[in-house]
Design a protein around this motif. Sequence first.
Motif, PDB file in Angstrom:
ATOM      1  N   PHE A 117      21.758   6.254  97.943  1.00  0.00           N
ATOM      2  CA  PHE A 117      23.021   5.905  98.592  1.00  0.00           C
ATOM      3  C   PHE A 117      24.125   5.713  97.551  1.00  0.00           C
ATOM      4  CE2 PHE A 117      25.936   2.524 100.022  1.00  0.00           C
ATOM      5  CZ  PHE A 117      26.532   3.192 101.086  1.00  0.00           C
ATOM      6  N   ALA A 118      23.821   5.008  96.475  1.00  0.00           N
ATOM      7  CA  ALA A 118      24.827   4.726  95.441  1.00  0.00           C
ATOM      8  C   ALA A 118      25.299   6.012  94.777  1.00  0.00           C
ATOM      9  CB  ALA A 118      24.282   3.766  94.407  1.00  0.00           C
ATOM     10  N   GLU A 119      24.376   6.965  94.624  1.00  0.00           N
ATOM     11  CA  GLU A 119      24.746   8.239  94.009  1.00  0.00           C
ATOM     12  C   GLU A 119      25.783   8.971  94.853  1.00  0.00           C
ATOM     13  OE1 GLU A 119      22.626  12.401  92.724  1.00  0.00           O
ATOM     14  OE2 GLU A 119      21.420  10.571  92.687  1.00  0.00           O
ATOM     15  N   THR A 120      25.618   8.961  96.156  1.00  0.00           N
ATOM     16  CA  THR A 120      26.567   9.609  97.066  1.00  0.00           C
ATOM     17  C   THR A 120      27.920   8.921  96.991  1.00  0.00           C
ATOM     18  OG1 THR A 120      24.749  10.208  98.558  1.00  0.00           O
ATOM     19  CG2 THR A 120      26.976  10.311  99.455  1.00  0.00           C
ATOM     20  N   VAL A 121      27.914   7.611  96.976  1.00  0.00           N
ATOM     21  CA  VAL A 121      29.166   6.848  96.882  1.00  0.00           C
ATOM     22  C   VAL A 121      29.878   7.171  95.571  1.00  0.00           C
ATOM     23  CG1 VAL A 121      30.163   4.536  96.705  1.00  0.00           C
ATOM     24  CG2 VAL A 121      28.401   5.003  98.409  1.00  0.00           C
ATOM     25  N   GLU A 148      29.648   9.904  93.790  1.00  0.00           N
ATOM     26  CA  GLU A 148      30.181  11.271  93.859  1.00  0.00           C
ATOM     27  C   GLU A 148      31.463  11.320  94.671  1.00  0.00           C
ATOM     28  OE1 GLU A 148      27.284  14.142  95.137  1.00  0.00           O
ATOM     29  OE2 GLU A 148      25.809  13.404  93.699  1.00  0.00           O
ATOM     30  N   VAL A 149      31.466  10.639  95.814  1.00  0.00           N
ATOM     31  CA  VAL A 149      32.650  10.621  96.675  1.00  0.00           C
ATOM     32  C   VAL A 149      33.815   9.949  95.950  1.00  0.00           C
ATOM     33  CG1 VAL A 149      33.637   9.665  98.795  1.00  0.00           C
ATOM     34  CG2 VAL A 149      31.382  10.743  98.849  1.00  0.00           C
ATOM     35  N   LEU A 150      33.570   8.812  95.315  1.00  0.00           N
ATOM     36  CA  LEU A 150      34.636   8.110  94.589  1.00  0.00           C
ATOM     37  C   LEU A 150      35.138   8.930  93.401  1.00  0.00           C
ATOM     38  CD1 LEU A 150      33.329   4.429  94.633  1.00  0.00           C
ATOM     39  CD2 LEU A 150      35.221   5.404  95.961  1.00  0.00           C
ATOM     40  N   GLY A 151      34.219   9.578  92.703  1.00  0.00           N
ATOM     41  CA  GLY A 151      34.616  10.420  91.580  1.00  0.00           C
ATOM     42  C   GLY A 151      35.487  11.572  92.030  1.00  0.00           C
ATOM     43  N   ARG A 152      35.093  12.239  93.101  1.00  0.00           N
ATOM     44  CA  ARG A 152      35.879  13.352  93.639  1.00  0.00           C
ATOM     45  C   ARG A 152      37.235  12.864  94.130  1.00  0.00           C
ATOM     46  NH1 ARG A 152      31.981  15.598  96.096  1.00  0.00           N
ATOM     47  NH2 ARG A 152      32.152  14.457  98.057  1.00  0.00           N
ATOM     48  N   LEU A 153      37.249  11.734  94.820  1.00  0.00           N
ATOM     49  CA  LEU A 153      38.492  11.161  95.316  1.00  0.00           C
ATOM     50  C   LEU A 153      39.434  10.818  94.164  1.00  0.00           C
ATOM     51  CD1 LEU A 153      40.081  10.031  97.772  1.00  0.00           C
ATOM     52  CD2 LEU A 153      38.976   7.841  97.307  1.00  0.00           C
ATOM     53  N   ALA A 154      38.896  10.183  93.121  1.00  0.00           N
ATOM     54  CA  ALA A 154      39.725   9.831  91.963  1.00  0.00           C
ATOM     55  C   ALA A 154      40.291  11.085  91.319  1.00  0.00           C
ATOM     56  CB  ALA A 154      38.909   9.031  90.948  1.00  0.00           C
ATOM     57  N   TYR A 155      39.468  12.105  91.162  1.00  0.00           N
ATOM     58  CA  TYR A 155      39.929  13.347  90.534  1.00  0.00           C
ATOM     59  C   TYR A 155      41.014  14.008  91.367  1.00  0.00           C
ATOM     60  CZ  TYR A 155      40.012  18.026  88.609  1.00  0.00           C
ATOM     61  OH  TYR A 155      40.424  19.199  88.056  1.00  0.00           O
ATOM     62  N   GLU A 156      40.777  14.159  92.663  1.00  0.00           N
ATOM     63  CA  GLU A 156      41.718  14.877  93.530  1.00  0.00           C
ATOM     64  C   GLU A 156      42.989  14.099  93.815  1.00  0.00           C
ATOM     65  OE1 GLU A 156      39.336  15.816  96.930  1.00  0.00           O
ATOM     66  OE2 GLU A 156      38.118  17.279  95.835  1.00  0.00           O
ATOM     67  N   GLU A 157      42.879  12.795  93.982  1.00  0.00           N
ATOM     68  CA  GLU A 157      44.036  12.004  94.404  1.00  0.00           C
ATOM     69  C   GLU A 157      44.768  11.309  93.259  1.00  0.00           C
ATOM     70  OE1 GLU A 157      45.241  12.126  97.475  1.00  0.00           O
ATOM     71  OE2 GLU A 157      43.598  13.475  98.007  1.00  0.00           O
ATOM     72  N   VAL A 158      44.090  11.094  92.140  1.00  0.00           N
ATOM     73  CA  VAL A 158      44.724  10.387  91.029  1.00  0.00           C
ATOM     74  C   VAL A 158      44.991  11.330  89.868  1.00  0.00           C
ATOM     75  CG1 VAL A 158      44.495   8.509  89.365  1.00  0.00           C
ATOM     76  CG2 VAL A 158      43.664   8.204  91.705  1.00  0.00           C
ATOM     77  N   PHE A 159      43.940  11.945  89.340  1.00  0.00           N
ATOM     78  CA  PHE A 159      44.078  12.743  88.128  1.00  0.00           C
ATOM     79  C   PHE A 159      44.794  14.064  88.353  1.00  0.00           C
ATOM     80  CE2 PHE A 159      40.255  10.104  87.262  1.00  0.00           C
ATOM     81  CZ  PHE A 159      40.842   9.288  86.315  1.00  0.00           C
ATOM     82  N   CYS A 160      44.837  14.546  89.567  1.00  0.00           N
ATOM     83  CA  CYS A 160      45.506  15.815  89.869  1.00  0.00           C
ATOM     84  C   CYS A 160      46.780  15.603  90.668  1.00  0.00           C
ATOM     85  CB  CYS A 160      44.555  16.743  90.618  1.00  0.00           C
ATOM     86  SG  CYS A 160      43.200  17.326  89.603  1.00  0.00           S
ATOM     87  N   SER A 161      47.363  14.440  90.561  1.00  0.00           N
ATOM     88  CA  SER A 161      48.586  14.165  91.315  1.00  0.00           C
ATOM     89  C   SER A 161      49.804  14.636  90.518  1.00  0.00           C
ATOM     90  CB  SER A 161      48.702  12.662  91.590  1.00  0.00           C
ATOM     91  OG  SER A 161      48.965  11.963  90.399  1.00  0.00           O
TER      92      SER A 161
END
Length: 116
Positions: free
Chosen positions: A1-5, A7-20
């Motif tokens: 479960f933690a691994e999925t969380v 991955e989701v947080l990492g993808r979210l950070a990349y797409e919404e923060v680092f690529c803004s």
Amino acid sequence: FAETVMEVLGRLAYEEVFCSPEIFKMEVTESVIINFLMDNLAEAFLYYDTDKKPTSMDTRVFSFISDNYVNAYHHQAKGKSEAEKLYLRLLLVTDYVCGMTDSYAKRLYQELNGIV
């Protein structure tokens, strides 16, 4: 479960923060500042400690660099070839710029460009 969380947080950070757009603007601005400082400082120090007489502007730029960096250069340059000294001068400039805080680099860039 933690691994999925993770991955989701990492993808979210990349797409919404680092690529803004805001981050991209900041990165482009930082690149402009670093390139400006490196270009101007390297040009001034290119012939430092050589037979070529520095320009009055080069002498002014020399004054920006901490004595610690200059003393380290002179210590390392003793007995070295001109090619090695050139490398050490460029290393001096690189070390100086890399050692700057973001706020100092920005302030120096603004001051040198008359943006106050």
